[in-house]
Motif scaffolding. Sequence first.
Motif, PDB file in Angstrom:
ATOM      1  N   LYS A   1       0.907  -1.002   0.125  1.00 38.34           N
ATOM      2  CA  LYS A   1       0.083   0.076   0.067  1.00 38.34           C
ATOM      3  C   LYS A   1       0.874   1.110   0.143  1.00 38.34           C
ATOM      4  O   LYS A   1       0.701   2.385  -0.439  1.00 38.34           O
ATOM      5  N   GLU A   2       1.945   1.150   0.751  1.00 37.13           N
ATOM      6  CA  GLU A   2       2.931   2.260   0.922  1.00 37.13           C
ATOM      7  C   GLU A   2       3.540   2.466  -0.628  1.00 37.13           C
ATOM      8  O   GLU A   2       3.484   3.774  -1.092  1.00 37.13           O
ATOM      9  N   ASN A   3       3.819   1.663  -1.393  1.00 37.74           N
ATOM     10  CA  ASN A   3       4.639   1.593  -2.667  1.00 37.74           C
ATOM     11  C   ASN A   3       3.631   2.421  -3.635  1.00 37.74           C
ATOM     12  O   ASN A   3       3.708   3.456  -4.246  1.00 37.74           O
ATOM     13  N   ARG A   4       2.209   1.608  -3.541  1.00 34.72           N
ATOM     14  CA  ARG A   4       1.351   2.458  -4.269  1.00 34.72           C
ATOM     15  C   ARG A   4       1.154   3.707  -4.272  1.00 34.72           C
ATOM     16  O   ARG A   4       1.005   4.737  -5.469  1.00 34.72           O
ATOM     17  N   ASN A   5       0.921   4.158  -3.099  1.00 41.50           N
ATOM     18  CA  ASN A   5       0.497   5.613  -2.725  1.00 41.50           C
ATOM     19  C   ASN A   5       1.721   6.582  -2.854  1.00 41.50           C
ATOM     20  O   ASN A   5       1.472   7.626  -3.374  1.00 41.50           O
TER      21      ASN A   5
END
Length: 475
Positions: free
Chosen positions: A86-90
């Motif tokens: 989720k961190e990567n995508r965001n």
Amino acid sequence: MKRFLIISWLLSCCFTAFSQGAVFTTTDTAVQQAYRWAAGMVQHYRGNATDPAGPWYEAALPARNAFCMRDVAHQTIGAAICGLDKENRNMLRAFATHIAEKRDWCSYWEINKWALPAPEDYRNDREFWYNLNANFDLLFACWKLYKWTGDKSYIQHPVFTHFFDKTANEYIHRWVLQPDSLFTRPLHPNAPTPFNKQDYFHRCRGLASYVENVPDLKMGVDLIAAIYRGLSSLSAIARLNNDVAKAARYESMARQYREKIDAHWWNSGDQRYYTWYNGAGEFGTGEGEMFLLWFDALKDTARSRQTMAHLLAGRWNVETTSYLPVICYQQGYWQQARGYLLQLSDPTTPRREYPEVSFGVVEGIVRGLMGIEPDAPQRRITTLYRGQAADTATVRGLGVMNTTVTVTHKGKETVFQHSGKQPLRWRAAFAGKHDRILVQGVAMAASYQTDNNGQIISFVDIKVPAGTSWKAAIK
């Protein structure tokens, strides 16, 4: 101290479990300690998902509570291994969202947890710090994350496709980065008016390199390598989308940049690449040649081996060193790669707390030592053990390509298990030349490839049904 170490170890284990990231175990106790420390630090640098920026992790100087484009582009695979999807995508989407014509098609170099451009690198849209490699590096990171995770949003979401298109066209033209302009471009295109050379928000607004200590730098070889890899990634994305014309166009553009590197940047006297070219028309050397390998921009084996030899002989800052474990493993320098893993995780290593270090160690162990390489377009996962023959090593619960895999290397055998709903191809690879590889006890004819250090790798491709466990072995 002993109590502190025990508590740290427990926290590391808990963080790994909570994040549903991969768990790594090995009989190589030094590497085990390196991974335990690194995975714990990755979770330590995980931000609060309720912050204004959304899910994020530290990818800059820790005190800034921020994430920087270069660092993020490097840290994404280590983050994915540890469950920070989720961190990567965001974070990647945040960078892509902020590309803007008013900043000459730059994004924000660094964003903090308050969802603002970090004031350490930004004053306003005319005065800010920006390394021109960043757009191409981020593009490459999106392609790598798609290959690793199978998440097509990295290559198909409108925010990313807009970023890709502007980077490959307007950005290149606005910053005078065409292949034939690399030596003739202005020192400071798009500079604020009036220009104040003493203000680093003026002179560093569009640095033509990730290396930041060269006065009057006009071009860095690392930027040319980044452009090559970014455009090559765009070509692969277009090919995946069946856009043959666009794929050919970007491939042709990329090739022109790579050819410039070999035609103009090789120093035959010193047997190494120049790394910078300045406003006085002079070539020079310094940091930066590592990126030639990171972006896989060298096709001349003799020259890439010379580049490796120079890197191995040098002493580099922790940012550069954190790239070296994966590079060394992939280039065929396995013992040196292990040495870098232990050096980076050593408590006596200065600045080992810099976030890039722990993420680089995690990636170095899973991609490098374990040789796990997902390729979503091919629906294939490769494994190749690059550790010491006497050791056993396992990665459990690794999320890749919309499935979860467990890989164990033990002696002359590898066991591969995946829990997905669809079959996939497993490329079971082993060091050395082997005519046959036993798959579930049945001999299969092996194919061969050679790494950059001349080592032969034998492999077979196996169709693995969903939810099954398979074993491959050599005699």
